[in-house]
Design an enzyme around this catalytic site. Structure first.
Site, PDB file in Angstrom:
ATOM      1  CE1 TYR A 249      -3.466  -2.546   0.026  1.00 31.50           C
ATOM      2  CE2 TYR A 249      -3.377  -2.637   2.429  1.00 31.50           C
ATOM      3  CZ  TYR A 249      -3.897  -3.100   1.226  1.00 31.50           C
ATOM      4  OH  TYR A 249      -4.844  -4.095   1.232  1.00 31.50           O
TER       5      TYR A 249
ATOM      6  CE  LYS B 241      -2.137   4.460   1.332  1.00 28.63           C
ATOM      7  NZ  LYS B 241      -2.268   4.185   2.781  1.00 28.63           N
TER       8      LYS B 241
ATOM      9  CD  GLN C 179      -0.534   1.863   5.144  1.00 28.58           C
ATOM     10  OE1 GLN C 179      -0.428   2.891   4.498  1.00 28.58           O
ATOM     11  NE2 GLN C 179      -1.544   1.019   4.987  1.00 28.58           N
TER      12      GLN C 179
ATOM     13  CG  ASP D 118      -5.365   8.019   6.044  1.00 33.47           C
ATOM     14  OD1 ASP D 118      -5.833   7.894   4.901  1.00 33.47           O
ATOM     15  OD2 ASP D 118      -4.615   7.182   6.578  1.00 33.47           O
TER      16      ASP D 118
ATOM     17  CB  THR E 168      15.647  67.809  25.646  1.00 42.15           C
ATOM     18  OG1 THR E 168      14.756  66.731  25.982  1.00 42.15           O
ATOM     19  CG2 THR E 168      14.899  68.827  24.797  1.00 42.15           C
TER      20      THR E 168
ATOM     21  CE  LYS F 184      15.433  57.727  18.365  1.00 35.46           C
ATOM     22  NZ  LYS F 184      15.747  58.344  19.664  1.00 35.46           N
TER      23      LYS F 184
END
Length: 929
Positions: free
Chosen positions: A38, A42, A86, A109, A362, A368
């Site tokens: 199998y 696949k 599997q 699956d 300053t 920022k």
């Protein structure tokens, strides 16, 4: 036919999307003959279709824990789209536990309880249909058999075939009877079926005379029976007696060759659907946001930060599309991000890249970091853009000194703020080089060549070997030998003696705190050091070259090379630089920093992502967060594109907002000429942060001193003073425009600013060449207060009407003095430079040593465009004094020292630590800002 369509679809998708590579992984345990057959079917089908195939074949003795571990690894592998185990598994392994361990998103699956459960619910769809049931329905559809209103009988109630087929037929409006081993009168019930599906695992159980004439028969069974006429001695038959049933049925599936191939075809189809889903989801990242509960007046930074409940960092990482093996949790709210993300997302087009800089500040700073976070919150939480802020890791020195932390402020912060400001993940403390320098000098001064060699290359079991790092030194010395026993006495002497000139040592010890009394110290006073004293000092950790190397490295390999080539001294002959690799410590430093190189993921108050990484000082080093953090962030907000470079349908590139330290004359200049030169990244926009307060100071306002109340001039409207001070903003806009990029001015609004003052700044900024100038109230309102600023940035980065062409300020191949002069004249407005004798000697030395082509990293005050912190506004007619030039060869720049620059700050009269304390009952920290 189906497999041909799948193959054609995969081919078309691969042509369109270069990163589309569907992959199926199958785990096979043991060597059962049927399982082997199998799996081979696949594998062959997958490869023929263009699906990458992985077979994980394990011995039957594998434990359940080992198998589950393997399944989890495949779950977390982003290149795998389908995982299949599997069946059957050996008896000692519980199949249900293993199947439930598979990620439902990869359960091609269709056996996971999540998918089976959603299949059973009437108004839900599973991610995957089980392959065999899906193939059965496809067979019926392809044969143009109308399922609706038909009476179907399903014999067998397994989770793999029987029950799912029953459910699928019911959803297609068939009236279905489900039979099993306990069903009475089975032949009579089978006789009623217009559609008959049999899956019971009993050879030729259903006879032809049970079947209704004209019925459609789907035989799922695969059974081996003895047959001496066959070479193998067996023959494969179904659960239906084919010879008798085929004379009655209108359609019937053969065994073998019926349902089996359809099952494989559906497996391929599920794998492709999974790969398409992963591709789509990778471009549809959605970051959940956190609501702000704002108060007036605005509470303290720590009170705001602790009042917000952050998202679990695991959740944020998953929202960004990071897989579980790409992030490492450091508690609940911090995570390290693995550099492998860059490679996985290599095909993505980067997001927009925005650098935030500022006017000459300053001593209080102009916000920022707060603006960087505010912009990210505005874009991510209010304007529907994927956004990432990239900021530096704060040093304990300023945190407990005078400046405070660096998490932003007000309602624009990185959280948890206390964790951000206090050690974070410990990256700053990875430094041990200074000890190696003095130890090596000590041992060279107290041992013979032979003793040194025996200790550096000891014989183990009678065999001497060089450590890998020693081979680098041999190569540097021109000794082409790899066996220690082959060295001549002269070569041994050259190898073991670095012969460091103590007067040339530039490397100092480091500590992450402000301590003025460590600026100059004497070491070696203990009797065990045998009188080998020398004068040295400490730098604050973030001024160390190790920190600059961390910030400028582009990979772990690059980090190793940079650390190894750091120059710490010159030999007594004056003809050779002594590097970390000469001392044998380059590899050890890399090991210490192997985790430090991974950016730290945190979040803003509104739940948008932030990278906190590296913390080089801007007035001493290059003052930017790491290249790696920016690169990963740009990929995480980027988009997959088709072969023509167009983003996938429905996807849109996001924004990375990265901060450059201090004013544009320092952090931005180094960002472009050092960081961008090394990273290869090109920004899309510059944001210059300004404040009414700072501009008034540059217009001639009273001195601003930390710890003292602001003069009334800064708290009331004064347009004349403000207009005079705007020359500083204009100069920074002009500086930014020299790099060929659009400029947006962010006016960080304070409560005392008037509308007239804000409008004046905006007019002057736009007249000076800025694309826009926008007041922002992110400190008081969070992201909502920076929405207009965010819109201005979006417009500036997407407007194609004005052609932008990024350019560096200077060519690195120009002479050292010329590069310094270009920066001084172009960025600072100086008339020229003046080098001390020491600086002139350094220029000659570095040119001779081959370092002349390195970029320049000016070490200067951040409080003035000039070298003199007292000169405000836009000074003119000044000459920049260069008192010394040092080489950060590992980091990759030369840094001239302008005026008096300290690499170890001192504590003020009233440090910030006076306000910091802990509630011992609740564990809550207060006083941090």
């Amino acid at each position: 036919s189906i497999r041909e369509k799948i193959r054609d679809e995969i081919y078309q998708l691969k042509q369109k999307y270069l990163n589309f590579k569907p992959r199926l992984a199958i785990v096979q345990v043991g060597n059962r003959e049927d399982s082997v057959a199998y799996v081979k079917q696949k594998e062959q089908a997958a490869k023929e279709a263009g699906i990458n195939f992985i077979l994980q074949k394990k011995d039957e003795s594998i434990t359940a824990d080992e198998l589950l571990r393997l399944v989890r690894e495949l779950n977390h592998d982003p290149s795998v789209h389908g995982v299949l185990v599997q069946l059957p598994l050996p008896e000692h392994i519980n199949e249900r536990y293993v199947l439930e361990a598979i990620d439902p998103k990869k359960d091609v699956d269709g056996f996971h309880a999540y998918n089976i459960g959603r299949l059973a619910k009437r108004n839900c769809d599973p991610l995957f249909l089980p392959c065999t049931p899906k193939g059965i329905i496809e067979l019926l559809d392809q044969t143009e058999i109308n399922i609706s209103s038909k009476h179907a009988v399903v014999v067998g109630r397994s989770d793999i075939v029987g029950f799912p087929v029953f459910t699928l037929l019911t959803k297609r409006n068939s009236t279905v009877t489900l039979c099993h081993s306990k069903t009475a009168n089975l032949p009579e019930i089978v006789k009623t079926a217009e559609i008959l599906v049999v899956a019971i695992g009993k050879a030729e159980f259903i006879k032809g005379d049970w079947i209704r004439p004209g019925a459609v028969v789907i035989d799922v069974g695969t059974n081996a029976i003895k047959d001496s006429t066959k070479k193998t001695g067996i023959r494969w038959v179904g659960d239906v007696e084919f010879s008798s049933a085929s004379t009655v049925a209108s359609h019937i599936t053969p065994v073998p060759g019926g349902v089996g191939p359809m099952t494989v075809a559906m497996l391929l189809q599920n794998t492709v659907e999974s790969a398409k889903r992963f591709l789509k989801e990778s471009n549809e990242r959605k970051i959940s946001t956190l609501a702000l509960e704002r108060h007036v007046p605005v509470p303290s930074d720590i009170d705001i930060a602790t009042s917000q409940t952050p998202k679990l960092i695991k959740v944020l990482a998953e929202e960004l599309g990071l897989t579980h093996n790409e992030f490492e949790l450091y508690g609940k709210y911090k995570a390290k991000i693995n550099l492998s993300v860059i490679e996985r997302l290599n095909s993505r087009k980067n997001g927009k890249y925005v650098v935030v800089t500022g006017i000459t500040p300053t001593p209080l700073g102009e916000g920022k970091s707060t603006t960087t976070v505010g912009i990210a919150q505005a874009l991510g939480a209010h304007l529907g853009k994927l956004s990432f802020a990239c900021v530096r890791q704060p040093s304990q020195g300023p945190t407990f000194g005078i400046k405070g932390g660096a998490a932003g402020g007000g309602y624009a912060q990185v959280i948890p703020m206390d964790e951000f400001n206090l050690h974070l993940t410990g990256d700053i403390h990875a430094n041990t080089l200074a000890a190696a320098i003095d130890a090596r000098m000590f041992h060279e001064n107290t041992q013979t060549d032979k003793a040194l060699f025996n200790r550096l290359c000891p014989a183990k079991n009678g065999v001497r070997v060089f450590a890998p790092v020693m081979l680098k030194r041999l190569q540097k010395l021109g000794i082409d030998k790899t066996n220690p026993n082959d060295l001549t006495p002269e070569e041994i002497s050259k190898f073991v003696r670095l012969d460091i000139n103590p007067e040339t040592i530039t490397w100092q010890r480091v500590i992450d705190t402000n301590d003025r009394f460590l600026r100059r110290i004497t070491i070696g006073q203990h009797p065990t050091e045998k009188g080998q004293t020398r004068s040295t000092g400490f730098d604050i950790s973030v001024a160390s070259e190790c920190m600059a190397v961390l910030a400028l490295s582009t990979s772990l390999e690059d980090l190793r090379e940079r650390l190894g080539r750091m120059v710490v001294a010159i030999n007594k002959a004056g003809d050779s630089s002594i590097t970390a690799d000469d001392l044998g410590i380059g590899g050890a430093l890399t090991v210490l920093m192997k985790d430090a190189i991974k950016p730290n993921l945190m979040q803003t108050l509104e739940g948008t992502p932030v990278f906190v990484h590296a913390g080089p000082f801007a007035n001493i080093a290059h003052g930017n967060s790491s290249i790696i953090a920016d690169k990963i962030a740009l990929k995480l907000v980027g988009v997959e594109c088709d072969a023509d470079g167009s983003p996938l349908e429905g996807s849109e590139e996001g924004y990375v907002i990265t901060e450059a330290g201090f004013g544009a004359d320092i952090g931005m200049e180094k960002f472009f000429n050092i960081k961008c030169r090394l990273s290869g990244l090109i920004p899309d926009c510059v944001v210059i942060v300004s404040t009414v307060r700072a501009l008034k100071m540059h217009g001639g306002g009273p001195e601003v001193t930390p710890g003292n109340p602001l003069h009334g001039t800064y708290l009331s409207e004064n347009l004349e003073l403000l207009e005079k001070g705007c020359v500083n903003l204009v100069k920074h806009i002009q500086n930014a425009k020299k790099y060929g990029l659009p400029v947006v001015v962010a006016i960080n609004k304070f409560t005392t600013d008037t509308q007239a003052e804000l409008e004046l700044i905006r007019k002057i900024a736009i007249d000076a060449g800025a694309n826009d100038a926008v007041p922002a109230e992110h400190w008081a309102l969070g992201g909502e207060g920076a929405i207009d600023l965010g819109k201005a940035i979006i417009k500036a980065t997407t407007d194609k009407s004005e052609k932008q062409e990024f350019r560096f300020l200077y060519d690195v191949n120009r002479p050292i003095v010329e590069k310094i002069e270009i920066i001084a004249k172009e960025m600072y407005g100086a008339d020229g430079i003046e080098l001390s004798e020491k600086a002139i000697e350094k220029v000659e030395r570095y040119t001779k040593q081959g370092f002349a082509n390195l970029p320049i990293c000016m070490a200067k005050t951040h409080l003035s465009l000039s070298h003199d912190p007292k000169l405000k506004g836009v000074p003119t007619g000044f000459i920049v004094p260069v008192r010394d030039i040092r080489a950060s060869v590992g980091a990759g720049f030369l840094y001239p020292l302008l005026g008096e620059m300290q690499t170890m700050p001192g504590l003020p009269t009233r440090p910030c630590f006076f306000d910091v304390d802990l509630d011992t009952e609740t564990g809550r920290i207060y006083g941090l800002f």
